[in-house]
Scaffold this motif. Structure first.
Motif, PDB file in Angstrom:
ATOM      1  N   GLY A   1      31.915  61.175  48.812  1.00  0.00           N
ATOM      2  CA  GLY A   1      32.242  59.761  48.694  1.00  0.00           C
ATOM      3  C   GLY A   1      33.559  59.511  47.990  1.00  0.00           C
ATOM      4  N   ASP A   2      33.861  58.246  47.832  1.00  0.00           N
ATOM      5  CA  ASP A   2      35.085  57.786  47.181  1.00  0.00           C
ATOM      6  C   ASP A   2      34.710  57.164  45.839  1.00  0.00           C
ATOM      7  N   THR A   3      35.532  57.405  44.815  1.00  0.00           N
ATOM      8  CA  THR A   3      35.209  56.886  43.485  1.00  0.00           C
ATOM      9  C   THR A   3      35.337  55.375  43.370  1.00  0.00           C
ATOM     10  N   HIS A   4      36.079  54.732  44.290  1.00  0.00           N
ATOM     11  CA  HIS A   4      36.491  53.332  44.106  1.00  0.00           C
ATOM     12  C   HIS A   4      37.320  53.288  42.832  1.00  0.00           C
ATOM     13  N   ARG A   5      37.431  52.155  42.165  1.00  0.00           N
ATOM     14  CA  ARG A   5      38.239  52.133  40.939  1.00  0.00           C
ATOM     15  C   ARG A   5      37.453  52.778  39.792  1.00  0.00           C
ATOM     16  N   LEU A   6      38.154  53.586  39.024  1.00  0.00           N
ATOM     17  CA  LEU A   6      37.505  54.282  37.914  1.00  0.00           C
ATOM     18  C   LEU A   6      37.306  53.355  36.722  1.00  0.00           C
ATOM     19  N   ASP A   7      38.205  52.399  36.567  1.00  0.00           N
ATOM     20  CA  ASP A   7      38.084  51.418  35.488  1.00  0.00           C
ATOM     21  C   ASP A   7      38.869  50.177  35.886  1.00  0.00           C
ATOM     22  N   LEU A   8      38.901  49.199  35.016  1.00  0.00           N
ATOM     23  CA  LEU A   8      39.513  47.912  35.353  1.00  0.00           C
ATOM     24  C   LEU A   8      41.024  47.986  35.564  1.00  0.00           C
ATOM     25  N   SER A   9      41.653  49.058  35.102  1.00  0.00           N
ATOM     26  CA  SER A   9      43.108  49.156  35.241  1.00  0.00           C
ATOM     27  C   SER A   9      43.535  49.653  36.622  1.00  0.00           C
ATOM     28  N   HIS A  10      42.597  50.138  37.410  1.00  0.00           N
ATOM     29  CA  HIS A  10      42.975  50.767  38.677  1.00  0.00           C
ATOM     30  C   HIS A  10      43.200  49.779  39.815  1.00  0.00           C
ATOM     31  N   MET A  11      42.565  48.637  39.733  1.00  0.00           N
ATOM     32  CA  MET A  11      42.729  47.629  40.778  1.00  0.00           C
ATOM     33  C   MET A  11      42.229  46.301  40.228  1.00  0.00           C
ATOM     34  N   VAL A  12      42.844  45.217  40.666  1.00  0.00           N
ATOM     35  CA  VAL A  12      42.352  43.893  40.298  1.00  0.00           C
ATOM     36  C   VAL A  12      41.325  43.464  41.337  1.00  0.00           C
ATOM     37  N   MET A  13      40.150  43.082  40.880  1.00  0.00           N
ATOM     38  CA  MET A  13      39.148  42.553  41.793  1.00  0.00           C
ATOM     39  C   MET A  13      38.856  41.107  41.417  1.00  0.00           C
ATOM     40  N   VAL A  14      39.175  40.206  42.323  1.00  0.00           N
ATOM     41  CA  VAL A  14      38.930  38.784  42.122  1.00  0.00           C
ATOM     42  C   VAL A  14      37.518  38.492  42.613  1.00  0.00           C
ATOM     43  N   LYS A  15      36.611  38.243  41.660  1.00  0.00           N
ATOM     44  CA  LYS A  15      35.215  38.039  41.995  1.00  0.00           C
ATOM     45  C   LYS A  15      34.843  36.562  41.937  1.00  0.00           C
ATOM     46  N   ASP A  16      33.562  36.296  42.186  1.00  0.00           N
ATOM     47  CA  ASP A  16      33.111  34.910  42.263  1.00  0.00           C
ATOM     48  C   ASP A  16      33.393  34.122  40.988  1.00  0.00           C
ATOM     49  N   ASN A  17      33.240  34.773  39.830  1.00  0.00           N
ATOM     50  CA  ASN A  17      33.484  34.054  38.575  1.00  0.00           C
ATOM     51  C   ASN A  17      34.961  33.716  38.376  1.00  0.00           C
ATOM     52  N   HIS A  18      35.840  34.603  38.832  1.00  0.00           N
ATOM     53  CA  HIS A  18      37.272  34.294  38.763  1.00  0.00           C
ATOM     54  C   HIS A  18      37.605  33.096  39.662  1.00  0.00           C
ATOM     55  N   ILE A  19      37.027  33.120  40.853  1.00  0.00           N
ATOM     56  CA  ILE A  19      37.284  32.033  41.806  1.00  0.00           C
ATOM     57  C   ILE A  19      36.726  30.719  41.277  1.00  0.00           C
ATOM     58  N   GLU A  20      35.556  30.779  40.627  1.00  0.00           N
ATOM     59  CA  GLU A  20      34.954  29.580  40.042  1.00  0.00           C
ATOM     60  C   GLU A  20      35.855  29.010  38.948  1.00  0.00           C
ATOM     61  N   GLU A  21      36.460  29.897  38.161  1.00  0.00           N
ATOM     62  CA  GLU A  21      37.291  29.460  37.041  1.00  0.00           C
ATOM     63  C   GLU A  21      38.685  29.014  37.478  1.00  0.00           C
ATOM     64  N   LEU A  22      39.270  29.719  38.458  1.00  0.00           N
ATOM     65  CA  LEU A  22      40.682  29.512  38.781  1.00  0.00           C
ATOM     66  C   LEU A  22      40.935  28.979  40.193  1.00  0.00           C
ATOM     67  N   GLY A  23      39.985  29.202  41.096  1.00  0.00           N
ATOM     68  CA  GLY A  23      40.257  28.946  42.506  1.00  0.00           C
ATOM     69  C   GLY A  23      40.794  30.206  43.147  1.00  0.00           C
ATOM     70  N   LEU A  24      40.497  30.424  44.426  1.00  0.00           N
ATOM     71  CA  LEU A  24      40.853  31.679  45.087  1.00  0.00           C
ATOM     72  C   LEU A  24      42.359  31.914  45.103  1.00  0.00           C
ATOM     73  N   GLU A  25      43.097  30.979  45.662  1.00  0.00           N
ATOM     74  CA  GLU A  25      44.542  31.172  45.800  1.00  0.00           C
ATOM     75  C   GLU A  25      45.225  31.284  44.436  1.00  0.00           C
ATOM     76  N   ALA A  26      44.812  30.449  43.504  1.00  0.00           N
ATOM     77  CA  ALA A  26      45.437  30.476  42.181  1.00  0.00           C
ATOM     78  C   ALA A  26      45.129  31.780  41.450  1.00  0.00           C
ATOM     79  N   ALA A  27      43.919  32.300  41.637  1.00  0.00           N
ATOM     80  CA  ALA A  27      43.556  33.558  40.991  1.00  0.00           C
ATOM     81  C   ALA A  27      44.394  34.706  41.519  1.00  0.00           C
ATOM     82  N   VAL A  28      44.536  34.772  42.836  1.00  0.00           N
ATOM     83  CA  VAL A  28      45.344  35.848  43.429  1.00  0.00           C
ATOM     84  C   VAL A  28      46.786  35.736  42.951  1.00  0.00           C
TER      85      VAL A  28
END
Length: 269
Positions: free
Chosen positions: A144-171
């Motif tokens: 398999g693939d490890t995906h991101r090992l920790d938060l520094s490896h990739m930014v993932m915009v999840k539902d809570n980020h979108i709720e707080e900022l909005g999708l486009e604004a979060a990205v």
């Protein structure tokens, strides 16, 4: 990354306590770690590190990722009986846990390969605190693939980020703050939002908790170059359907948080 001695010391301290009388056995001995059922072994580097810390020689061991049958010897050691017995349980626990993850991962990879040679089976961050390195290595041992090992490896915009900022604004916000080498993934829960996430600048679109038919519809809307990942409670039995839906990645938290340990036993001789 090698297993750190400080981590091995913590494992042993937890098991041995302050006054270990149980393993006060004189003399020299040999022992072997044996598979009691078939599977894919992993965590053997960590098991070896446990014995090495105790001054026990590892005379033979399989490589992580090898398939075993019931009765196969996985690892063989020799040294002082007290030290061999002290390392036994920690080594068995770590190797059994990691081998269970590798075995489940290989089963998922085999299902995906029935459809495509390109679909990746990935882990998530749903790992046991303190054991992420062991568990992620086990996923790799299973193909398999490890995906991101920790938060520094990739930014993932999840539902809570979108709720707080909005999708486009979060990205947009995270794009301003990351290195050019860091990918941004956006989680969406409706097929219609997949293209929206891509147009906002997502490198990867995570199609969360969508059935295979909705997943396929979402994948068809994505422009070339944007990766599609399916996630959300996907089981090994469902992997083939999601691979057929056209995603690039199937991520499964159950690889690490729900894989049963492979049954291993340690025997002195």
């Amino acid at each position: 990354m090698p297993i750190e001695r400080s981590q091995v010391e913590r494992w042993l301290r937890e098991d041995l306590g302050h006054h270990d009388v149980t393993n006060d056995v004189p003399g020299e001995t040999t022992g072997r770690l044996v598979a009691k059922e078939g599977g894919v072994v992993a965590g053997l580097e960590a098991a070896e590190a446990v014995f090495d810390y105790l001054g026990v020689a590892v005379d033979e061991r399989l490589d992580d990722g090898e398939r075993v049958a019931a009765g196969d010897t996985v690892l063989r050691v020799s040294g002082g009986a007290r030290e061999v017995l002290r390392g036994e349980r920690v080594a068995v626990n770590i190797a059994g846990h990691a081998s269970g993850i590798a075995t489940k991962t290989r089963a998922a990879v085999d299902e995906a390969r029935q459809v495509s040679d390109d679909v990746r089976i990935a882990a998530t961050r749903k790992t046991t605190p303190g054991l992420r390195g062991v568990e992620k290595r086990a996923v790799v041992a299973g193909g398999g693939d490890t995906h991101r090992l920790d938060l520094s490896h990739m930014v993932m915009v999840k539902d809570n980020h979108i709720e707080e900022l909005g999708l486009e604004a979060a990205v947009a916000r995270f794009r301003e703050r990351v290195s050019f080498a860091t990918k941004i993934e956006v989680e969406v829960e409706e097929p219609g939002d997949a293209l929206r996430a891509a147009e906002a600048g997502a490198d990867v679109v995570l199609l969360d908790n969508m059935p295979p038919d909705e997943t396929e519809r979402a994948v068809e809307t994505l422009p070339e170059g944007v990766l599609a990942e399916a996630s959300g409670g996907i089981t090994v039995d469902e992997v083939r359907e999601y691979a057929a839906a056209g995603v690039d990645v199937v991520s499964m938290g159950s690889l690490t948080h729900s894989a049963p340990s492979l049954d291993l036993s340690f025997r002195t001789e």
